[in-house]
Scaffold this motif. Structure first.
Motif, mmCIF file in Angstrom:
data_model
loop_
_atom_site.group_PDB
_atom_site.id
_atom_site.type_symbol
_atom_site.label_atom_id
_atom_site.label_comp_id
_atom_site.label_asym_id
_atom_site.label_seq_id
_atom_site.Cartn_x
_atom_site.Cartn_y
_atom_site.Cartn_z
ATOM 1 N N LEU A 5 0.865 -1.182 0.000
ATOM 2 C CA LEU A 5 0.000 0.000 0.000
ATOM 3 C C LEU A 5 0.897 1.226 0.000
ATOM 4 C CD1 LEU A 5 -2.793 -0.675 2.646
ATOM 5 C CD2 LEU A 5 -3.103 -0.229 0.224
ATOM 6 N N ILE A 6 0.641 2.147 -0.881
ATOM 7 C CA ILE A 6 1.410 3.376 -0.958
ATOM 8 C C ILE A 6 0.552 4.512 -0.420
ATOM 9 C CG2 ILE A 6 2.633 4.977 -2.487
ATOM 10 C CD1 ILE A 6 3.908 2.156 -2.275
ATOM 11 N N VAL A 7 1.102 5.278 0.510
ATOM 12 C CA VAL A 7 0.404 6.431 1.081
ATOM 13 C C VAL A 7 0.907 7.683 0.364
ATOM 14 C CG1 VAL A 7 0.011 7.769 3.185
ATOM 15 C CG2 VAL A 7 0.185 5.281 3.307
ATOM 16 N N VAL A 8 -0.045 8.440 -0.182
ATOM 17 C CA VAL A 8 0.286 9.687 -0.866
ATOM 18 C C VAL A 8 0.125 10.809 0.145
ATOM 19 C CG1 VAL A 8 -0.248 11.220 -2.792
ATOM 20 C CG2 VAL A 8 -0.555 8.736 -3.036
ATOM 21 N N LYS A 9 1.232 11.462 0.470
ATOM 22 C CA LYS A 9 1.243 12.523 1.487
ATOM 23 C C LYS A 9 0.649 13.810 0.916
ATOM 24 C CE LYS A 9 3.897 11.341 4.731
ATOM 25 N NZ LYS A 9 3.500 11.035 6.051
ATOM 26 N N LYS A 10 0.372 14.765 1.792
ATOM 27 C CA LYS A 10 -0.239 16.039 1.393
ATOM 28 C C LYS A 10 0.612 16.795 0.379
ATOM 29 C CE LYS A 10 -2.785 16.490 5.637
ATOM 30 N NZ LYS A 10 -2.804 16.977 6.983
ATOM 31 N N GLU A 11 1.940 16.722 0.530
ATOM 32 C CA GLU A 11 2.827 17.444 -0.385
ATOM 33 C C GLU A 11 3.095 16.669 -1.673
ATOM 34 O OE1 GLU A 11 5.261 15.150 2.579
ATOM 35 O OE2 GLU A 11 3.684 16.643 2.795
ATOM 36 N N GLY A 12 2.464 15.488 -1.825
ATOM 37 C CA GLY A 12 2.588 14.718 -3.052
ATOM 38 C C GLY A 12 3.611 13.601 -3.009
ATOM 39 N N THR A 13 4.404 13.525 -1.956
ATOM 40 C CA THR A 13 5.381 12.440 -1.861
ATOM 41 C C THR A 13 4.664 11.129 -1.543
ATOM 42 O OG1 THR A 13 5.788 12.864 0.483
ATOM 43 C CG2 THR A 13 7.232 13.974 -1.098
ATOM 44 N N GLU A 53 -9.276 -2.189 6.545
ATOM 45 C CA GLU A 53 -10.151 -1.270 5.817
ATOM 46 C C GLU A 53 -9.451 -0.681 4.594
ATOM 47 O OE1 GLU A 53 -12.512 1.635 7.904
ATOM 48 O OE2 GLU A 53 -12.549 0.364 9.696
ATOM 49 N N LEU A 54 -8.191 -0.328 4.733
ATOM 50 C CA LEU A 54 -7.438 0.231 3.609
ATOM 51 C C LEU A 54 -7.279 -0.798 2.490
ATOM 52 C CD1 LEU A 54 -4.674 2.246 5.491
ATOM 53 C CD2 LEU A 54 -6.624 3.178 4.226
ATOM 54 N N ARG A 55 -6.954 -2.031 2.850
ATOM 55 C CA ARG A 55 -6.773 -3.076 1.836
ATOM 56 C C ARG A 55 -8.097 -3.443 1.173
ATOM 57 N NH1 ARG A 55 -1.769 -4.528 1.263
ATOM 58 N NH2 ARG A 55 -0.301 -4.364 2.971
ATOM 59 N N ASN A 56 -9.199 -3.362 1.921
ATOM 60 C CA ASN A 56 -10.515 -3.669 1.357
ATOM 61 C C ASN A 56 -10.960 -2.630 0.333
ATOM 62 O OD1 ASN A 56 -10.788 -6.048 2.748
ATOM 63 N ND2 ASN A 56 -12.079 -5.198 4.359
ATOM 64 N N GLN A 57 -10.371 -1.445 0.372
ATOM 65 C CA GLN A 57 -10.712 -0.423 -0.612
ATOM 66 C C GLN A 57 -10.209 -0.804 -1.994
ATOM 67 O OE1 GLN A 57 -9.512 3.463 0.770
ATOM 68 N NE2 GLN A 57 -10.799 3.326 2.587
ATOM 69 N N GLY A 58 -9.217 -1.690 -2.051
ATOM 70 C CA GLY A 58 -8.751 -2.212 -3.320
ATOM 71 C C GLY A 58 -7.792 -1.317 -4.085
ATOM 72 N N ALA A 59 -7.489 -0.155 -3.572
ATOM 73 C CA ALA A 59 -6.573 0.756 -4.255
ATOM 74 C C ALA A 59 -5.148 0.504 -3.780
ATOM 75 C CB ALA A 59 -6.965 2.204 -3.972
ATOM 76 N N SER A 60 -4.191 0.681 -4.684
ATOM 77 C CA SER A 60 -2.799 0.499 -4.291
ATOM 78 C C SER A 60 -2.208 1.779 -3.709
ATOM 79 C CB SER A 60 -1.959 0.021 -5.474
ATOM 80 O OG SER A 60 -2.024 0.962 -6.523
ATOM 81 N N GLU A 61 -2.856 2.919 -3.993
ATOM 82 C CA GLU A 61 -2.417 4.201 -3.433
ATOM 83 C C GLU A 61 -3.554 4.802 -2.626
ATOM 84 O OE1 GLU A 61 -0.793 6.893 -6.300
ATOM 85 O OE2 GLU A 61 1.005 5.675 -6.584
ATOM 86 N N ILE A 62 -3.222 5.248 -1.424
ATOM 87 C CA ILE A 62 -4.199 5.800 -0.493
ATOM 88 C C ILE A 62 -3.710 7.172 -0.045
ATOM 89 C CG2 ILE A 62 -5.323 5.468 1.752
ATOM 90 C CD1 ILE A 62 -6.161 3.307 -0.094
ATOM 91 N N SER A 63 -4.623 8.118 0.034
ATOM 92 C CA SER A 63 -4.275 9.451 0.513
ATOM 93 C C SER A 63 -4.008 9.413 2.024
ATOM 94 C CB SER A 63 -5.427 10.416 0.219
ATOM 95 O OG SER A 63 -5.294 11.595 0.959
ATOM 96 N N SER A 64 -3.043 10.198 2.470
ATOM 97 C CA SER A 64 -2.748 10.251 3.905
ATOM 98 C C SER A 64 -3.953 10.796 4.679
ATOM 99 C CB SER A 64 -1.511 11.102 4.170
ATOM 100 O OG SER A 64 -1.718 12.430 3.742
#
Length: 152
Positions: free
Chosen positions: A49-57, A94-105
């Motif tokens: 799972l990749i978390v996309v931070k507020k600044e885009g990193t 819950e995050l994995r059940n969303q099915g997305a590989s990138e999740i917003s912080s």
């Protein structure tokens, strides 16, 4: 499975048990050649799972990072570590059940706050004050009022 003692390829399973809330299997094995016994663990290989931070990193999701934040928020509160670990498991599920590989912080933060509000209200306010970066007392009071309305 190769024996770690004699490198023989033949081993047999003596016992299997679920561990880590059923997310892994612990197997007790014995080498058919030298009778050496050892333990192996099987886990499902999950996509990161990749978390996309507020600044885009982007950074990989870290259970430990969330657990450290929860521990800090619950400092000097009567919340057992086991409860916090269950919260982290629920958040990751819950995050994995969303099915997305990138999740917003932001999504991660809101999930943490929702779970923490159920566990300990003081810890929730502590976490929210850091996460939402309260600028003044009015924002803090507004958050407390929302918490009171949720509890009623």
């Amino acid at each position: 499975m190769r024996c770690p003692n004699c490198n023989n390829n033949g081993t047999r399973v003596l016992d299997s048990r679920p561990v880590h809330e059923g997310r892994s299997i612990r197997r007790r094995r014995e080498c058919e050649s030298c009778t050496y016994r050892f333990t192996t663990f099987e886990t499902v290989e999950e996509i990161p799972l990749i978390v996309v931070k507020k600044e885009g990193t982007r950074e990989e999701f870290s259970r430990d990072k969330i657990l450290r934040g929860l521990i800090k928020a619950c400092e000097k509160r009567p919340v057992p570590l086991e409860t916090l670990e269950k919260v982290v498991n629920e958040i990751e599920r819950e995050l994995r059940n969303q099915g997305a590989s990138e999740i917003s912080s932001d999504v991660v933060g809101e999930l943490v706050m929702d779970q923490l509000a159920r566990v300990d209200e003081v810890a929730y306010v502590r976490f929210a004050s850091v996460y939402r970066q309260f600028k003044d007392i009015n924002v803090f009071i507004k958050e407390l009022k929302e918490l009171i309305n949720r509890a009623e």
